[in-house]
Design a protein around this motif. Structure first.
Motif, short mmCIF file in Angstrom:
data_model
loop_
_atom_site.label_atom_id
_atom_site.label_comp_id
_atom_site.label_asym_id
_atom_site.label_seq_id
_atom_site.Cartn_x
_atom_site.Cartn_y
_atom_site.Cartn_z
N ASP A 233 78.21 12.48 123.15
CA ASP A 233 76.93 11.80 123.52
C ASP A 233 76.32 11.30 124.80
OD1 ASP A 233 74.01 11.19 123.18
OD2 ASP A 233 74.50 9.46 122.44
N GLY A 234 77.90 10.70 125.48
CA GLY A 234 77.45 10.59 127.54
C GLY A 234 76.88 11.71 128.11
N GLU A 235 78.10 12.74 127.38
CA GLU A 235 78.12 13.71 128.32
C GLU A 235 77.38 15.21 128.46
OE1 GLU A 235 81.70 14.84 127.51
OE2 GLU A 235 82.96 13.40 129.05
N GLY A 236 76.73 14.68 127.61
CA GLY A 236 75.02 15.25 126.63
C GLY A 236 75.73 16.78 125.84
N LEU A 237 76.71 16.33 125.76
CA LEU A 237 77.09 17.22 124.30
C LEU A 237 76.68 17.25 122.92
CD1 LEU A 237 80.98 17.99 125.41
CD2 LEU A 237 78.56 19.15 126.50
N LEU A 238 76.28 16.35 122.28
CA LEU A 238 75.91 16.05 121.13
C LEU A 238 74.75 15.02 121.69
CD1 LEU A 238 78.94 14.73 119.54
CD2 LEU A 238 78.31 16.91 119.61
N ALA A 239 73.90 14.98 120.07
CA ALA A 239 72.69 14.31 119.87
C ALA A 239 72.53 13.54 118.79
CB ALA A 239 70.74 14.90 120.67
N ARG A 240 72.10 12.55 118.48
CA ARG A 240 71.93 11.88 117.76
C ARG A 240 70.65 11.51 117.00
NH1 ARG A 240 76.77 7.37 118.17
NH2 ARG A 240 78.42 8.70 119.33
N GLU A 241 69.98 12.04 115.59
CA GLU A 241 69.11 11.66 115.32
C GLU A 241 68.59 10.91 114.17
OE1 GLU A 241 66.65 15.65 115.45
OE2 GLU A 241 67.24 16.61 116.64
#
Length: 276
Positions: free
Chosen positions: A79-87
């Protein structure tokens, strides 16, 4: 972002090879970082595509045999690397693709080594205060004679501000004395090539993969034991070694790409950087 419902097996790789939790016990690296690496490779390989929804946290914990906190930490890394997004209420999605790695253009001729070396900046780390001999073992085939004394330099190369390669270089003492400042601030091969009376009669290089020791790990900002590519190279004039180097760089920079059906052609790596 799509509301994909890709099956758990497709995202985790369990459809083809069931994951063994024993794999995570083989490394001293924290489990959450190992999981982050596994998931990052899934994105890099295309197994996890942009917009895919990951299985639930509970499903991933069962799949990999870890606690919720450990899995949460692993996903937070990506998430911090911009590869995942949590909704909230929807789940965790693949947000982007891993950035393209800057790969090494490994010269396969002396002229290529000269050309690439001219593009490099060099940061001196250590310089011997006096003359030194070559290492007892060069780690590559070499039947040439050794000069009585060499000048030793250890230096660091950077790419886009990141540590790129660290190298140990030995220059025959009288050759180094011709232009010490040039050898200190530049890659060695282009400097050697500027002396018209020094005709390199033989040169060789060897690439190997090994584990990073303490010095190289510190210089390259890698964990001790991380895989690194080691390039050893020497050049001779009139049967005497005038230049020897041992250079290490992260394996992420290495990619060899060449035509297998082109007879007699040396490998031509597809890349954009090198060391010398």
């Amino acid at each position: 972002m799509s509301d994909s419902t890709t099956p758990t097996s497709a995202l985790t790789g369990a459809a083809s090879t069931p994951f063994s939790t024993d794999l995570l016990s083989r490394s001293r690296q924290p489990v959450y970082l190992q999981l982050a690496t596994i998931f990052r490779r899934q994105i890099e390989s295309g197994a996890w595509r942009r917009g895919d929804r990951l299985p639930s946290l509970e499903a991933l914990c069962r799949e990999y045999g870890v606690a919720r906190m450990t899995m949460h930490q692993a996903l937070s890394v990506l998430d911090g690397e911009g590869l995942l997004a949590r909704e909230r209420g929807r789940g965790t999605f693949v947000k982007g693709t891993a950035p393209q790695r800057r790969q090494l253009r490994l010269p396969v001729t002396w002229d290529q080594a000269v050309a690439v070396g001219e593009q490099l900046g060099t940061e001196a780390l250590v310089e011997a205060s006096g003359s030194v001999p070559l290492p007892d073992t060069l780690g590559m085939p070499c039947e040439a004679a050794r000069a009585p004394a060499y000048h030793f330099l250890r230096r660091l190369h950077r790419v886009d501000g990141r540590p790129f390669a660290v190298g140990e270089v030995y220059i025959e003492e009288s050759v180094f004395a011709r232009d010490p400042d040039a050898f200190r601030r530049s890659a060695s091969v282009p400097v050697l090539d500027r002396f018209p009376d020094l005709q390199v009669s033989s040169a060789r290089q060897r690439l190997s993969i090994l584990a990073a020791g303490a010095d190289s790990a510190a210089a390259l900002a890698l964990p001790v034991g991380a895989p690194v590519a080691e390039l050893r190279r020497h050049a001779c004039v009139d049967g005497v070694i005038v230049y020897y180097a041992r250079i290490e760089f992260p394996t992420e920079y290495v990619c060899l790409d060449f035509d297998l059906l082109e007879p007699g052609a040396p490998p031509q790596p597809d890349s954009d950087s090198s060391v010398s």
